[in-house]
Scaffold this motif. Structure first.
Motif, short mmCIF file in Angstrom:
data_model
loop_
_atom_site.label_atom_id
_atom_site.label_comp_id
_atom_site.label_asym_id
_atom_site.label_seq_id
_atom_site.Cartn_x
_atom_site.Cartn_y
_atom_site.Cartn_z
N GLU A 1 0.83 -1.21 0.00
CA GLU A 1 0.00 0.00 0.00
C GLU A 1 0.86 1.25 0.00
O GLU A 1 0.55 2.24 -0.68
N ALA A 2 1.94 1.20 0.75
CA ALA A 2 2.85 2.35 0.80
C ALA A 2 3.49 2.59 -0.57
O ALA A 2 3.62 3.73 -1.03
N GLU A 3 3.87 1.47 -1.23
CA GLU A 3 4.48 1.60 -2.56
C GLU A 3 3.47 2.15 -3.58
O GLU A 3 3.81 2.98 -4.42
N GLU A 4 2.21 1.65 -3.50
CA GLU A 4 1.17 2.12 -4.42
C GLU A 4 0.89 3.60 -4.21
O GLU A 4 0.70 4.36 -5.15
N LYS A 5 0.84 4.02 -2.94
CA LYS A 5 0.59 5.43 -2.63
C LYS A 5 1.71 6.30 -3.17
O LYS A 5 1.47 7.37 -3.75
N GLU A 6 2.95 5.84 -2.97
CA GLU A 6 4.10 6.61 -3.45
C GLU A 6 4.08 6.71 -4.98
O GLU A 6 4.35 7.78 -5.54
N LYS A 7 3.73 5.59 -5.65
CA LYS A 7 3.67 5.59 -7.12
C LYS A 7 2.59 6.55 -7.62
O LYS A 7 2.78 7.30 -8.58
N ALA A 8 1.41 6.52 -6.95
CA ALA A 8 0.31 7.39 -7.35
C ALA A 8 0.70 8.86 -7.21
O ALA A 8 0.39 9.68 -8.07
#
Length: 403
Positions: free
Chosen positions: A37-44
């Motif tokens: 989730e942290a990686e997805e948030k950072e990518k977004a």
């Protein structure tokens, strides 16, 4: 208990414990999810900063999305326009009945009044009705007396037959289109006559007092009739309409100043190629399709009529207009157009299907069955057709039993 050997060699017993692997797995899964989730948030956040939300998009994708946005916007504007029109227009329809119907209501003031599809009816619009504009379309055997002054001083007649219009007030503009049978318009006085624009309305007559004058013409050309100048032998002058800048009609005086002759019949237009004719027809058909999707069936029918005037050998246009008449409840016109569609192209399944549906609505069930069977032959995978055949057969049996 299990034995444990010590260095001294003396065995002792200690209590053993069981490892909770399920708990470990749950904790590991939760930690992994948090990381994802942290990686997805950072990518977004990074994509947003770069302006590429939703991923990288090539020109085709961007163009398609832009077109979809434009279509959505156009659809919304079209719906807004229809709602706006409904708020400003009242539509009434009446069938044959005795007596005179008074068209007056407090809610109608400041709105246009449309009389659609009325047959064998007498109307009166009393003084002070407050109607902005008057329109009659697809009316037959209607007698209408207008005592009120219309705020726009405009009346439009479209596809009316055996119509009598009595005007007690002066009228600036009368528009008469596709009224091929008798349409008689009587003004209270000669000086009340304004501009009368007409197209393919051979039965149009204009009168006042005891005088009547036939001004109608057949064909696609548009004409304008009005009072003749002093000293003229004719009471009314009729000349072809020429469009000026912005497609507005140019009056006779403007034509004279420009040195243009106002002969009674317009010169023949240059013949256009079959490809150009087909293109113009398809353009009008697409406009009709758009209005049909917006549930504006009368306007759609008018666009299809324009398409037919350009090229009458396109079966799809006849089928489309037949569907409009069905939506408007005019099954006779729907039948006529559907039949014409099958004459132009006997392999058009929609023409046969709409012919069958129109005949069914007119309770001509045996004929409806025959037309629907033809549609089924041409379009065997259409599930609507066999259902329609079954219904027509059922109604035919009931009709025969009650005969």
């Amino acid at each position: 208990l299990k034995p444990v050997a010590l260095k001294s060699g003396s065995p002792i017993c200690v209590a053993g414990t069981m490892t909770n692997y399920a708990s470990w797995e749950a904790k590991a899964t939760a930690l992994a999810r948090e990381v994802d989730e942290a990686e997805e948030k950072e990518k977004a956040e990074n994509d947003k900063a770069l302006g590429i939300e939703g991923g990288l998009k090539g020109p085709p994708t961007l163009q398609a999305e832009q077109q979809m946005r434009e279509l959505d916007d156009h659809s919304k504007r079209r719906k807004d326009f229809i709602e706006w029109s409904r708020d400003r227009e009242i539509s009434v329809t009446h069938s044959a009945q005795e007596g005179t119907i008074e068209l007056s209501d407090a809610e109608w003031k400041g709105k246009a009044l449309r009389i659609h599809g009325s047959k064998d009816v007498s109307y009166i619009i009393p003084a002070g009705a407050g109607v902005v504009k008057l329109m009659l379309d697809s009316c037959c055997g209607v007698r209408l007396t207008v005592q009120a002054s219309l705020l726009t001083s405009t009346i439009e007649l479209y596809k009316c037959r055996d119509l009598e219009l009595e005007l007690e007030q002066s009228l600036g503009t009368l528009q008469v289109d596709e009224c091929v049978d008798s349409v008689r318009v009587r003004y209270a006085e000669r000086d009340h006559v304004g501009k009368v624009y007409h197209q393919n309305s051979a039965g149009l007559q204009i009168g006042w007092a005891s005088e009547w004058h036939s001004v109608g013409r057949s064909g696609a050309a548009q004409f304008c009739s009005g009072l003749s100048e002093a000293g003229s032998r004719e009471a009314l002058d009729t000349y072809p309409v020429i469009r000026g800048e912005g497609e507005y009609p140019v009056d006779k005086e403007q034509l004279r100043k420009a040195g243009i002759c106002t002969q009674a019949e317009p010169e023949a237009e240059a013949e256009i190629s079959s490809e150009e004719r087909r293109r113009l027809c398809e353009e009008k058909r697409n406009e009709g399709n758009e209005m049909f999707r917006a549930n504006d069936f009368m306007q759609a029918a008018m666009r299809y009529t324009e398409a037919i005037a350009i090229d009458s050998e396109v079966a799809a246009v006849w089928a489309n207009r037949a569907q409009c008449w069905m939506k408007l409840g005019d099954h006779e016109k729907a039948l006529a157009d559907a039949t014409r569609c099958t004459e132009v192209d006997a392999t058009n399944p929609k023409g046969w299907f709409r012919k069958g549906v129109s005949l069914h609505a007119m309770k001509r069930y045996p004929e409806a069955i025959a037309a629907l069977v033809e549609a089924e032959k041409l379009e065997p995978n259409n599930k609507q057709v066999p259902e329609a055949i079954k219904m027509a057969q059922l109604m035919a049996r009931k009709q025969a039993a009650n005969a």
